[in-house]
Motif scaffolding. Structure first.
Motif, PDB file in Angstrom:
ATOM      1  N   LEU A  20       1.583   7.064  -7.763  1.00 17.60           N
ATOM      2  CA  LEU A  20       1.566   7.980  -9.091  1.00 17.60           C
ATOM      3  C   LEU A  20       0.825   9.270  -9.026  1.00 17.60           C
ATOM      4  CD1 LEU A  20       1.872   5.349 -11.647  1.00 17.60           C
ATOM      5  CD2 LEU A  20       3.895   5.957 -10.430  1.00 17.60           C
ATOM      6  N   LYS A  21       1.566  10.294  -8.868  1.00 12.48           N
ATOM      7  CA  LYS A  21       0.795  11.733  -8.818  1.00 12.48           C
ATOM      8  C   LYS A  21       1.025  12.093 -10.437  1.00 12.48           C
ATOM      9  CE  LYS A  21       1.868  12.912  -4.218  1.00 12.48           C
ATOM     10  NZ  LYS A  21       2.642  14.126  -3.119  1.00 12.48           N
ATOM     11  N   LYS A  56      10.871  11.250   3.056  1.00 14.03           N
ATOM     12  CA  LYS A  56      11.170  10.384   2.361  1.00 14.03           C
ATOM     13  C   LYS A  56      12.717   9.733   2.016  1.00 14.03           C
ATOM     14  CE  LYS A  56       6.978  10.482  -0.464  1.00 14.03           C
ATOM     15  NZ  LYS A  56       6.147  10.840  -1.909  1.00 14.03           N
ATOM     16  N   LEU A 112       6.107  -1.926  -0.700  1.00 14.17           N
ATOM     17  CA  LEU A 112       5.727  -0.709  -0.447  1.00 14.17           C
ATOM     18  C   LEU A 112       4.861  -0.155  -1.708  1.00 14.17           C
ATOM     19  CD1 LEU A 112       9.450   0.454   0.362  1.00 14.17           C
ATOM     20  CD2 LEU A 112       7.348  -0.056   1.893  1.00 14.17           C
ATOM     21  N   GLU A 113       4.146   0.866  -1.494  1.00 17.08           N
ATOM     22  CA  GLU A 113       3.190   1.326  -2.463  1.00 17.08           C
ATOM     23  C   GLU A 113       3.821   2.848  -2.651  1.00 17.08           C
ATOM     24  OE1 GLU A 113      -1.444   2.531  -3.452  1.00 17.08           O
ATOM     25  OE2 GLU A 113      -0.940   1.483  -1.595  1.00 17.08           O
ATOM     26  N   HIS A 114       4.007   3.296  -3.923  1.00 15.71           N
ATOM     27  CA  HIS A 114       4.275   4.534  -4.427  1.00 15.71           C
ATOM     28  C   HIS A 114       3.178   4.976  -5.486  1.00 15.71           C
ATOM     29  CE1 HIS A 114       6.587   8.043  -5.495  1.00 15.71           C
ATOM     30  NE2 HIS A 114       6.632   7.614  -6.833  1.00 15.71           N
ATOM     31  N   SER A 147      -0.673   3.412  -8.935  1.00 19.04           N
ATOM     32  CA  SER A 147       0.539   3.075  -8.039  1.00 19.04           C
ATOM     33  C   SER A 147       1.452   2.299  -8.207  1.00 19.04           C
ATOM     34  CB  SER A 147      -0.281   2.780  -6.804  1.00 19.04           C
ATOM     35  OG  SER A 147      -1.081   3.707  -6.192  1.00 19.04           O
ATOM     36  N   ALA A 194      14.530   6.923   3.680  1.00 17.03           N
ATOM     37  CA  ALA A 194      15.418   5.748   2.878  1.00 17.03           C
ATOM     38  C   ALA A 194      16.816   5.675   3.233  1.00 17.03           C
ATOM     39  CB  ALA A 194      15.072   6.481   1.211  1.00 17.03           C
ATOM     40  N   GLU A 247       8.215  16.535   2.541  1.00 15.63           N
ATOM     41  CA  GLU A 247       7.964  15.294   2.124  1.00 15.63           C
ATOM     42  C   GLU A 247       9.154  14.478   1.568  1.00 15.63           C
ATOM     43  OE1 GLU A 247       4.301  15.649  -0.263  1.00 15.63           O
ATOM     44  OE2 GLU A 247       3.036  16.579   1.262  1.00 15.63           O
ATOM     45  N   GLU A 248       9.567  15.251   0.337  1.00 15.39           N
ATOM     46  CA  GLU A 248      10.590  14.362   0.023  1.00 15.39           C
ATOM     47  C   GLU A 248      11.742  14.164   0.917  1.00 15.39           C
ATOM     48  OE1 GLU A 248      10.772  13.198  -3.171  1.00 15.39           O
ATOM     49  OE2 GLU A 248       8.852  13.951  -3.398  1.00 15.39           O
TER      50      GLU A 248
END
Length: 751
Positions: free
Chosen positions: A413-414, A266, A409-411, A446, A270, A262-263
């Motif tokens: 928060l975990k 991303k 963009l939506e990030h 988020s 990016a 996943e990272e």
């Protein structure tokens, strides 16, 4: 059978050497005799050769003497005959022939005698040579036979002596061999006895060692069985522990790899976005366009065929895609069919707010849209495929240029997982309390990132700077070249337009020039108009060469204002360089601008509903904001700048241009080039058949409307006419802006 006699190697070598010496001695004895025979034979051959040579010389001398005698006899006879013939030429012809025949016979006889003598002499010489050869051969044969007999006798003697020596050597070798065999047999018997004793002793030692080894092997076997049992138990325990550890490690590694994937995705996304952040324009080049791009078959369901480009990223946007739509001719005349058969669309992800420009060949159109990810947005039918294909390499270039892009963009928060009980083992009380507080304070939510890429800042700043600079521009000049050809290239009602320009704070001005005049113009006169936007008020002067006319007008709607009979075309031409300088001098100008509240301007990132953007409201909205931009009067000694327009022209005015499309400009040199090819203004106007200044010149009936005469409140000229505008009211008479240069020739325009 006698026993063979064996000889030693030394004896054989000595016998060989002796035999070689005897052979060398025999050769030495034979060599002098052979040499003597050879010398003798060479002497005999030389003597015989000399004899043959002497006989040949004698034969040649005899032949020469015979020839000389024959020649002398013949010469004497010829002389006698010549004397007799001189006296008795006629009577002795027959005698001469007889003498000639006789002479020939004698010569043949002499020749035969000479040949016979030579042949007999040669035969005698050959017989003598054969005899000498035979005698010499016989002597040599006898000598060789004698030498051969002597050599054979010597060889027989040597063979006998060698055989005797070999027999003696073999007898001596057999005796020595028997003695050696007896001694060797005795030594062998002694060695066998000693070896038997040693074997008995070693057998005893081996038996004792084997018994000890069997005892040790039995003990080792017992130990191995014990170790096997223990190893099986340890292996089972280790297998169970390893399987548990491996399963836990696999689960942990899978979780980490999933998170890394996943990272990585991303990061890759990016990186691609950052890499393409500076990309402003992307072109999609289609090769073999004339063969590949064909409309679909005649179908009433769909008029166009679509082609899609690969997806690409640019200017911070990802997942973009171009769509090319090619329309076929319709049977019932579809909307926009005359504008072209190509439309370009752009696909983008949901939430993208883009201001962009789409290109097809050298045609372009600007667009602005907030995409929902389901439908594209683009141009209407705005050009034809055949005009956009590059004929040199048969390619079609489709492009998009991002002017401004806004992306949200939506990030998510975990929450950070709290430490487990195992991790808190051995921790202090403070650390445990801190872990509990951290778990309670975490709030899910988020982060929204708003990315804004603006590639038109430079253009916007430049336009603002140009607008600021245009406030200082008071005079604008347009140089029209090839003036002597204008009347032939542009007949009545055909115009040429300059590039648009800004001056004195007024934007969107343009010269419209009719070289052969406009409707109702006097023959030989030209017409000149100035196009301006709605709300502009100008107090200015128009120039055509050195001819000056005032033009004072208020444009309530966008249109053109000027003079139908401005001046004679010949009077404005500069004869030296065949040009006409069309100029504008502004004394005072201002522009009224209004913004209706019900129609707000859409900006990138606007989050209003489509109904709000379109200005839909429940009731009428009468509020209007009016602004006035004024550059004021020209003060003496104030700032004043002159702007020179490029020497280019187009057949369309600003009002005739299609929004978002760029019309091509032409050089005046094209007039001379096209004249030899049958120049016509329509050939350089694209789809426009002919220019009638502006669409606002037309009324609903399709003809040219009447040009309203100005009220004269800015001057007394009777040849001022405006199109699509109203004259100024009488309230401006007392401002002192009276024209001091009325037109020398004026004529009202009639519809």
């Amino acid at each position: 059978m006698p026993k063979p006699v064996y000889a030693t190697a030394e004896e054989l070598a000595e016998a060989v050497k002796k035999l070689e010496g005897q052979i060398s001695a025999a050769q030495a004895k034979i060599a002098p005799a052979v040499k003597t025979c050879q010398n003798k034979l060479e002497g005999d051959i030389k003597t015989l050769t000399d004899t043959v040579t002497a006989n040949d010389n004698r034969m040649q001398d005899a032949v020469k003497r015979c020839a000389d005698d024959s020649i002398a006899n013949t010469s004497s006879q010829v002389g006698k005959l010549r004397n007799e013939i001189n006296g008795h030429l006629a009577t002795v012809r027959s005698e001469f022939q007889a003498a000639d025949t006789n002479l020939t016979n004698k010569m043949n006889q002499v020749d035969a005698e000479v040949r016979q003598a030579l042949a007999s002499e040669l035969e005698a010489l050959c017989s003598r040579i054969d005899q000498e050869f035979n005698s010499t051969r016989q002597e040599l044969t006898a000598d060789i036979e004698a030498l051969k007999g002597e050599a054979l006798q010597n060889l027989e003697d040597m063979s006998l002596s060698i055989d005797n020596l070999i027999q003696e050597t073999a007898a001596e070798a057999e005796r020595q061999l028997s003695e050696s065999s007896d001694a060797l047999e005795k030594a062998m018997q002694k060695a066998q006895a000693a070896q038997a004793k040693d074997d008995e002793r070693r057998d005893e030692q081996t038996q004792r060692a084997q018994s000890e080894i069997w005892l040790k092997l039995e003990r080792v076997d017992e130990l191995i069985k014990e170790l096997d049992a223990k190893a099986d138990q340890l292996n089972d325990e280790l297998r169970t522990e390893t399987s548990n550890n491996l399963n836990s490690f696999r689960e942990e590694a899978t979780q980490r790899l999933d998170s890394h994937d996943e990272e990585t995705l991303k990061v890759r996304t990016a990186i691609l976005e950052v890499e393409n952040l500076s990309t402003r324009r992307v072109d999609w080049v289609i090769k073999n366009a004339s063969k590949r791009l064909r409309p679909n078959s005649g179908s009433k369901a769909c008029l166009h065929t679509s082609w899609f480009s690969p997806k690409f990223d640019m200017a911070g946007c990802h997942g973009l895609q171009l769509e090319l739509q090619l329309f076929r001719p319709s049977d019932f005349g579809a909307e926009g069919e005359a504008s072209g058969d190509i439309a370009i669309y752009l696909w983008a992800c949901k939430g993208m707010n883009l201001v962009f420009k789409l290109f097809c060949g050298n045609k372009s159109q600007s667009c602005e849209k907030v995409f929902n990810g389901k439908v594209p947005y683009g141009t209407t039918r705005f050009c034809f495929l055949k005009d956009c294909i590059n004929r040199e390499d048969d390619t079609l270039k489709i492009g998009v240029e991002i002017l401004e892009a806004v992306r949200e963009l939506e990030h998510v928060l975990k929450p950070i997982p709290p430490p487990t009980a195992e991790e808190l083992v051995g921790a202090s009380q403070t650390e445990k309390e801190l872990a509990e507080k951290m778990a309670l304070k975490q709030v899910p939510g988020s982060l929204f990132f708003r990315r804004h890429v603006n590639n038109r800042i430079l253009d916007q700043v430049k336009s603002q700077v140009d607008a600021m600079r245009s406030r200082m521009v008071r005079r604008v000049e347009w140089r029209v070249e090839k003036a002597s050809m204008l009347r032939r290239c542009f007949p009545m009602n055909e115009s040429i337009c300059s590039a648009s320009f800004n001056a004195a704070g007024v934007e969107g001005l343009q010269f419209i020039f009719y070289p052969s005049g406009y409707n109702g113009s006097t023959d030989g006169f030209c017409a000149l108009y100035l196009y301006a936007p709605a709300g502009a008020t100008l107090r200015c002067n128009l120039f055509c060469g050195d001819q000056k006319r005032d033009a004072n007008h208020t444009y309530e709607v966008a249109g053109a204002f000027g003079r139908t009979n401005f001046c004679r075309l010949d009077a404005g031409i500069d004869i030296q360089d065949d040009t006409i300088t069309i100029a504008l001098e502004i004394e005072e100008a201002h522009q009224d601008k209004s913004a209706t509240i019900a129609h707000p301007t859409v900006v990138p990132g606007d989050r209003r509903m489509q109904g709000e953007i379109d200005g839909a409201a429940s009731g009428p909205i009468e509020s209007t904001v009016k602004l006035q931009a004024s550059s004021g009067k020209v003060a003496k000694g104030g700032l004043e700048e002159k702007r020179v327009l490029p020497s280019l022209w187009t057949a369309k005015s600003i009002g005739e241009k299609t929004p978002g499309k760029d019309d091509a400009f032409h050089s005046f040199d094209d007039l001379g080039k096209s004249r030899s090819q049958g120049f016509s203004p329509g050939s350089m106007m694209g789809a426009t058949k002919r220019s009638e200044s502006m669409p606002s010149f037309r009324d609903e009936s399709g003809g040219l409307p009447k040009l309203s005469k100005s009220a004269g409140d800015w001057g007394h000229s009777t040849s001022e006419w405006s199109v699509g505008s109203k004259p100024r009211g009488p309230g401006r008479k007392n401002r002192g802006f009276m024209s001091t240069s009325p037109s020398p020739v004026s004529s009202p325009v009639r519809s």
